[in-house]
Design a protein around this motif. Sequence first.
Motif, PDB file in Angstrom:
ATOM      1  N   ASP A  91       0.874  -1.170   0.000  1.00  0.00           N
ATOM      2  CA  ASP A  91       0.000   0.000   0.000  1.00  0.00           C
ATOM      3  C   ASP A  91       0.916   1.226   0.000  1.00  0.00           C
ATOM      4  O   ASP A  91       2.147   1.090   0.114  1.00  0.00           O
ATOM      5  CB  ASP A  91      -0.960  -0.004   1.199  1.00  0.00           C
ATOM      6  CG  ASP A  91      -0.257  -0.241   2.531  1.00  0.00           C
ATOM      7  OD1 ASP A  91       0.841   0.323   2.729  1.00  0.00           O
ATOM      8  OD2 ASP A  91      -0.793  -0.984   3.363  1.00  0.00           O
ATOM      9  N   PRO A  92       0.368   2.439  -0.141  1.00  0.00           N
ATOM     10  CA  PRO A  92       1.240   3.618  -0.231  1.00  0.00           C
ATOM     11  C   PRO A  92       2.165   3.806   0.967  1.00  0.00           C
ATOM     12  O   PRO A  92       3.288   4.282   0.830  1.00  0.00           O
ATOM     13  CB  PRO A  92       0.246   4.782  -0.355  1.00  0.00           C
ATOM     14  CG  PRO A  92      -0.955   4.172  -1.004  1.00  0.00           C
ATOM     15  CD  PRO A  92      -1.042   2.793  -0.430  1.00  0.00           C
ATOM     16  N   ALA A  98       3.720   1.617   2.709  1.00  0.00           N
ATOM     17  CA  ALA A  98       4.742   0.589   2.874  1.00  0.00           C
ATOM     18  C   ALA A  98       6.135   1.052   2.456  1.00  0.00           C
ATOM     19  O   ALA A  98       7.136   0.453   2.854  1.00  0.00           O
ATOM     20  CB  ALA A  98       4.357  -0.661   2.087  1.00  0.00           C
ATOM     21  N   ARG A  99       6.236   2.106   1.650  1.00  0.00           N
ATOM     22  CA  ARG A  99       7.542   2.600   1.200  1.00  0.00           C
ATOM     23  C   ARG A  99       8.097   3.709   2.099  1.00  0.00           C
ATOM     24  O   ARG A  99       9.144   4.276   1.792  1.00  0.00           O
ATOM     25  CB  ARG A  99       7.443   3.097  -0.251  1.00  0.00           C
ATOM     26  CG  ARG A  99       7.346   1.961  -1.263  1.00  0.00           C
ATOM     27  CD  ARG A  99       7.320   2.456  -2.695  1.00  0.00           C
ATOM     28  NE  ARG A  99       7.315   1.330  -3.626  1.00  0.00           N
ATOM     29  CZ  ARG A  99       8.409   0.802  -4.178  1.00  0.00           C
ATOM     30  NH1 ARG A  99       9.589   1.323  -3.921  1.00  0.00           N
ATOM     31  NH2 ARG A  99       8.307  -0.227  -5.007  1.00  0.00           N
ATOM     32  N   TYR A 100       7.410   3.980   3.213  1.00  0.00           N
ATOM     33  CA  TYR A 100       7.872   5.003   4.147  1.00  0.00           C
ATOM     34  C   TYR A 100       8.271   4.355   5.473  1.00  0.00           C
ATOM     35  O   TYR A 100       7.809   3.262   5.814  1.00  0.00           O
ATOM     36  CB  TYR A 100       6.790   6.055   4.375  1.00  0.00           C
ATOM     37  CG  TYR A 100       6.547   6.926   3.165  1.00  0.00           C
ATOM     38  CD1 TYR A 100       7.186   8.161   3.037  1.00  0.00           C
ATOM     39  CD2 TYR A 100       5.709   6.513   2.139  1.00  0.00           C
ATOM     40  CE1 TYR A 100       6.975   8.962   1.920  1.00  0.00           C
ATOM     41  CE2 TYR A 100       5.495   7.302   1.017  1.00  0.00           C
ATOM     42  CZ  TYR A 100       6.129   8.525   0.912  1.00  0.00           C
ATOM     43  OH  TYR A 100       5.931   9.304  -0.201  1.00  0.00           O
ATOM     44  N   VAL A 101       9.103   5.038   6.224  1.00  0.00           N
ATOM     45  CA  VAL A 101       9.610   4.505   7.485  1.00  0.00           C
ATOM     46  C   VAL A 101       8.633   4.812   8.617  1.00  0.00           C
ATOM     47  O   VAL A 101       8.326   5.967   8.890  1.00  0.00           O
ATOM     48  CB  VAL A 101      10.996   5.104   7.817  1.00  0.00           C
ATOM     49  CG1 VAL A 101      11.502   4.564   9.152  1.00  0.00           C
ATOM     50  CG2 VAL A 101      11.997   4.777   6.706  1.00  0.00           C
ATOM     51  N   GLY A 102       8.174   3.761   9.287  1.00  0.00           N
ATOM     52  CA  GLY A 102       7.282   3.936  10.426  1.00  0.00           C
ATOM     53  C   GLY A 102       7.993   3.910  11.759  1.00  0.00           C
ATOM     54  O   GLY A 102       7.457   4.380  12.762  1.00  0.00           O
ATOM     55  N   GLU A 103       9.216   3.352  11.770  1.00  0.00           N
ATOM     56  CA  GLU A 103       9.966   3.236  13.029  1.00  0.00           C
ATOM     57  C   GLU A 103      11.459   3.392  12.765  1.00  0.00           C
ATOM     58  O   GLU A 103      11.989   2.867  11.777  1.00  0.00           O
ATOM     59  CB  GLU A 103       9.700   1.877  13.688  1.00  0.00           C
ATOM     60  CG  GLU A 103      10.437   1.674  14.994  1.00  0.00           C
ATOM     61  CD  GLU A 103      10.320   0.250  15.533  1.00  0.00           C
ATOM     62  OE1 GLU A 103      10.909  -0.014  16.606  1.00  0.00           O
ATOM     63  OE2 GLU A 103       9.667  -0.592  14.886  1.00  0.00           O
ATOM     64  N   GLY A 124       6.682   0.828   6.765  1.00  0.00           N
ATOM     65  CA  GLY A 124       5.251   0.663   6.953  1.00  0.00           C
ATOM     66  C   GLY A 124       4.739   1.371   8.186  1.00  0.00           C
ATOM     67  O   GLY A 124       5.194   2.467   8.529  1.00  0.00           O
ATOM     68  N   SER A 125       3.800   0.756   8.866  1.00  0.00           N
ATOM     69  CA  SER A 125       3.065   1.429   9.938  1.00  0.00           C
ATOM     70  C   SER A 125       3.983   1.832  11.080  1.00  0.00           C
ATOM     71  O   SER A 125       4.914   1.114  11.443  1.00  0.00           O
ATOM     72  CB  SER A 125       1.945   0.532  10.466  1.00  0.00           C
ATOM     73  OG  SER A 125       2.472  -0.634  11.052  1.00  0.00           O
ATOM     74  N   GLY A 126       3.687   3.007  11.642  1.00  0.00           N
ATOM     75  CA  GLY A 126       4.394   3.484  12.822  1.00  0.00           C
ATOM     76  C   GLY A 126       3.522   3.353  14.045  1.00  0.00           C
ATOM     77  O   GLY A 126       2.327   3.049  13.953  1.00  0.00           O
ATOM     78  N   TYR A 127       4.122   3.584  15.204  1.00  0.00           N
ATOM     79  CA  TYR A 127       3.385   3.511  16.459  1.00  0.00           C
ATOM     80  C   TYR A 127       2.830   4.899  16.791  1.00  0.00           C
ATOM     81  O   TYR A 127       3.590   5.866  16.908  1.00  0.00           O
ATOM     82  CB  TYR A 127       4.297   3.015  17.575  1.00  0.00           C
ATOM     83  CG  TYR A 127       4.753   1.587  17.365  1.00  0.00           C
ATOM     84  CD1 TYR A 127       3.902   0.526  17.643  1.00  0.00           C
ATOM     85  CD2 TYR A 127       6.024   1.306  16.866  1.00  0.00           C
ATOM     86  CE1 TYR A 127       4.305  -0.786  17.440  1.00  0.00           C
ATOM     87  CE2 TYR A 127       6.440  -0.001  16.666  1.00  0.00           C
ATOM     88  CZ  TYR A 127       5.579  -1.042  16.958  1.00  0.00           C
ATOM     89  OH  TYR A 127       5.979  -2.336  16.745  1.00  0.00           O
ATOM     90  N   SER A 136      -0.064   1.583   7.374  1.00  0.00           N
ATOM     91  CA  SER A 136       0.185   0.574   6.345  1.00  0.00           C
ATOM     92  C   SER A 136      -0.208  -0.782   6.904  1.00  0.00           C
ATOM     93  O   SER A 136      -0.276  -0.970   8.131  1.00  0.00           O
ATOM     94  CB  SER A 136       1.672   0.566   5.956  1.00  0.00           C
ATOM     95  OG  SER A 136       1.971  -0.514   5.088  1.00  0.00           O
ATOM     96  N   GLY A 137      -0.455  -1.730   6.019  1.00  0.00           N
ATOM     97  CA  GLY A 137      -0.645  -3.111   6.443  1.00  0.00           C
ATOM     98  C   GLY A 137       0.678  -3.783   6.757  1.00  0.00           C
ATOM     99  O   GLY A 137       0.714  -4.893   7.285  1.00  0.00           O
ATOM    100  N   LEU A 138       1.774  -3.111   6.423  1.00  0.00           N
ATOM    101  CA  LEU A 138       3.118  -3.660   6.615  1.00  0.00           C
ATOM    102  C   LEU A 138       3.792  -3.018   7.818  1.00  0.00           C
ATOM    103  O   LEU A 138       3.634  -1.824   8.077  1.00  0.00           O
ATOM    104  CB  LEU A 138       3.960  -3.387   5.370  1.00  0.00           C
ATOM    105  CG  LEU A 138       5.370  -4.003   5.313  1.00  0.00           C
ATOM    106  CD1 LEU A 138       5.281  -5.509   5.113  1.00  0.00           C
ATOM    107  CD2 LEU A 138       6.190  -3.363   4.182  1.00  0.00           C
TER     108      LEU A 138
END
Length: 368
Positions: A285-286, A288-293, A324-327, A336-338
Amino acid sequence: MENHYLERWAKVLVHYSLRLRKGDLLRIGGTALTAPLILAVYREALAAGAHPYTRVAIEGLEETFYRYASEEQLRFISEVERLEIEKLDAYLGILGYWNTRSLSSIDPARLAIRQEATRDLNQRFLERSARGELRWCVTQFPTNADAQEADMSLRDYEEFIIRACLLDRDDPVAAWEQVKARQDRIAAFLEKIRTFRIVAPDVDLTISAEGRRWINAFGDKNFPDGEVFTGPVEDSANGYVRFTFPVIFHGREVIDVRLWFESGRVVKAEAAKGIELLNTMLDTDPGARYVGEFAFGLNEGIQRFTKNILFDEKIGGTFHLALGSGYPETGSRNTSGLHWDMICDLRQGGEVYGDGELIYRDGRFLVG
């Protein structure tokens, strides 16, 4: 594993990690292989006055689902699952596998479909956790398959887990309180820094955490633990990074991962092995290419790579990024789902600069 370690482990999980109270609804999840620890925790939770229930998986269920489910079934989320997320006070996940490679032949696209389908459910879980409404923890029970992945005998793996969890101490909770105090100082120091630059062989990456909160992970949500992490500004990552260790996803390895970032987004990705899986997950998903942590591993009791992210992201002297997803508690806005952790060793020649000043060298902070 000897009973006295199981009892000590259960007490730490119930009273320290999950802080169970009378009347709490606790779900304990694990495989049948983890039954000794499930039973010990269940008993301790009852003694604490909580209402525990279990969800125990049998061998082959996950593989059967991914192999035979239709696309509609891969995307299906039951109302029971949604209700659980809303009603649980606490959740404990106990890892332990018969075969760590059971999903190695599954089409990565099917895994990605499920990741995307569970995105909203996972986000709701994280939101309740960030507000303190849902306490959760994940731990690892020693099994032969997991020991083999780590290139250890089962006995050596048990001893490794005992040391990493500080269960060999007379008072493990007091030992973890000392870890918490040290990491509190590091997190407070990092929170004053706006921009970080990480430099190491094949690494030159800048990333901003301005306005974001650094979280001290001290044994509450992961056990063992030992890291500090944040959710970086979404469009801030620029540069390149080569990850030292293989990246694991559902038992599948992606080796020698290299990523290039521009304005926060992965614009180029390479891998010596597993590039198809890497690209498929990046396209989940969009977000997923960004840093969540963005995090630093600080557990000096973990010094070797085990192919288990619960331990590996805590290796003292490393940093890791999760795509993907951050906290939400960090201030991260990426969804993200990732959520896919990738680890880089800084123990030989690694440096980190905070707002232009050297703050970290060869795997150690110069403060704290």
